[in-house]
Design a protein around this motif. Sequence first.
Motif, short mmCIF file in Angstrom:
data_model
loop_
_atom_site.label_atom_id
_atom_site.label_comp_id
_atom_site.label_asym_id
_atom_site.label_seq_id
_atom_site.Cartn_x
_atom_site.Cartn_y
_atom_site.Cartn_z
N SER A 70 24.42 -7.41 -0.21
CA SER A 70 23.48 -8.04 0.72
C SER A 70 22.10 -7.45 0.50
CB SER A 70 23.90 -7.81 2.17
OG SER A 70 22.96 -8.38 3.05
N ALA A 71 21.11 -8.31 0.42
CA ALA A 71 19.73 -7.84 0.28
C ALA A 71 19.16 -7.48 1.65
CB ALA A 71 18.88 -8.92 -0.39
N TRP A 72 18.21 -6.58 1.67
CA TRP A 72 17.45 -6.21 2.86
C TRP A 72 18.33 -5.65 3.98
CZ3 TRP A 72 13.90 -6.31 -0.24
CH2 TRP A 72 13.45 -7.44 -0.93
N GLN B 163 19.11 -0.92 -2.17
CA GLN B 163 19.14 -2.23 -2.80
C GLN B 163 18.80 -2.10 -4.27
OE1 GLN B 163 17.18 -5.37 -0.67
NE2 GLN B 163 16.78 -6.55 -2.53
N ASP C 113 21.35 -6.36 -6.97
CA ASP C 113 21.43 -6.96 -5.64
C ASP C 113 20.34 -8.02 -5.47
OD1 ASP C 113 23.53 -5.32 -4.90
OD2 ASP C 113 22.22 -3.81 -4.00
N THR C 114 19.14 -7.68 -5.86
CA THR C 114 18.00 -8.58 -5.68
C THR C 114 18.15 -9.82 -6.56
OG1 THR C 114 16.58 -6.69 -5.18
CG2 THR C 114 15.49 -8.76 -5.76
N THR D 221 21.42 -12.03 -5.08
CA THR D 221 21.41 -12.59 -3.73
C THR D 221 20.33 -13.67 -3.62
OG1 THR D 221 20.02 -10.73 -3.06
CG2 THR D 221 22.35 -10.61 -2.51
N VAL E 150 17.63 -14.82 -2.22
CA VAL E 150 16.55 -14.42 -1.31
C VAL E 150 15.65 -15.60 -0.94
CG1 VAL E 150 14.54 -12.91 -1.06
CG2 VAL E 150 16.62 -12.05 -2.15
N TYR F 246 15.93 -20.63 2.22
CA TYR F 246 15.73 -20.62 3.66
C TYR F 246 15.46 -22.02 4.16
CZ TYR F 246 15.62 -15.53 3.66
OH TYR F 246 15.98 -14.21 3.56
N LEU G 151 24.05 -17.52 2.85
CA LEU G 151 23.18 -16.91 3.85
C LEU G 151 23.97 -16.78 5.13
CD1 LEU G 151 19.69 -18.66 3.54
CD2 LEU G 151 20.30 -16.35 2.87
N TYR H 108 20.80 -12.96 6.46
CA TYR H 108 21.15 -12.01 5.40
C TYR H 108 21.62 -12.77 4.16
CZ TYR H 108 21.34 -8.62 9.26
OH TYR H 108 21.04 -7.84 10.35
N PRO H 109 20.95 -12.59 3.02
CA PRO H 109 21.47 -13.15 1.77
C PRO H 109 22.68 -12.31 1.33
CG PRO H 109 19.10 -12.64 1.63
CD PRO H 109 19.64 -11.95 2.83
#
Length: 348
Positions: A5-7, A13, A17-18, A21, A23, A26, A63, A73-74
């Motif tokens: 999960s990012a953030w 992280q 991860d980045t 996921t 990000v 949205y 998400l 959360y991604p």
Amino acid sequence: MTVRSAWLLPLTQTREDTRLTPVGTYAPESEIRTRDGVIAGGNPFAATSAGAMSVQIGVGRALVQGTDAQGAYPVTVDAPAVLTFTDGEAQFTRIDSVALRVYDQLFDQAGQNLATVEIIRGTGSATPTAPSMPSACLRLWDVTVPPGASAGTGGIPWSSTLGDRRRFTSAYGGIIPRGYGLAFNGAYDGQYRDSGAGLERWNAAAGAWQAYPPTPARPMSTRQVTAAPVNQSGAFVDFTAAAWPRITFTVPPSGAVFVTVGGQVSNRSTAASTAWMTWRATGAYTEAHGALNGLSAQAGRVIGTRRVYRDGLTPGGQVTLIPGWNISSNGGTDVFVQDGQLTVEFVQ
């Protein structure tokens, strides 16, 4: 299995991860909330039997929306996860749910920062229902656990007990793919989704999803049953509904239609004698019988059609078209108005 999960604290992280996921995905659900859901592509989070009481959940990305304060959360599952269900109840059926869940110690009491794939256990009942989801939890599958199910009794019949509850999401402005459940409102005017049968656009004013492009309405048509009695002269006369049925239609959103009348008209009583086949409109739009919409003959016979365009009508209004006829005189041969057809076509 790794669930990323990012953030999410602690600050570990990784670049992987980045990259993995989603990000940037949205799709809004309200002023502050994000539509949670699965990211389409292949068969994300596929469920397959892994044993009598175990199921394997495949890889995928999603998400997971928490409270408004938490945000979304991604999450990525980059290797299959195997989950084992507890034995069935002694008497009643139970529905458990497989879900993605995010634990965040800043917002819950679990005391950890973790993303998982886990089973949310239901309650046995004569009329079982799926369990409610905790915050920051995205339901993927429902599993019906029969009474007494266990590894020793043959386990869960996977071919008939898996209920797909994956709903999908997309980036802002994207088309939301079809998934479980279509009973949700759009978040903004002009949002699009795939209904499974085609595209739908959210009409905020109407508070409804509408087919896009609008499904073209088929033309409406009616045929003359009985020839005009030609028992009057010098005036336009309505056909009775039995002699020539009327057409009642709803004005399309464009407020425009084509109306066509056609058939045979004849009057050879004198060199100046005329015969007319016409229509008039009543209801949300009015128009009289006459030269603006009629088909006519003078001192002879005409077989033809007349197609006219009408716009500026009130969308959603009800309009009735009534066929009519007119003869100037009836003292000779070949005086008739017959074989008529009236058609309305809707302009999209």
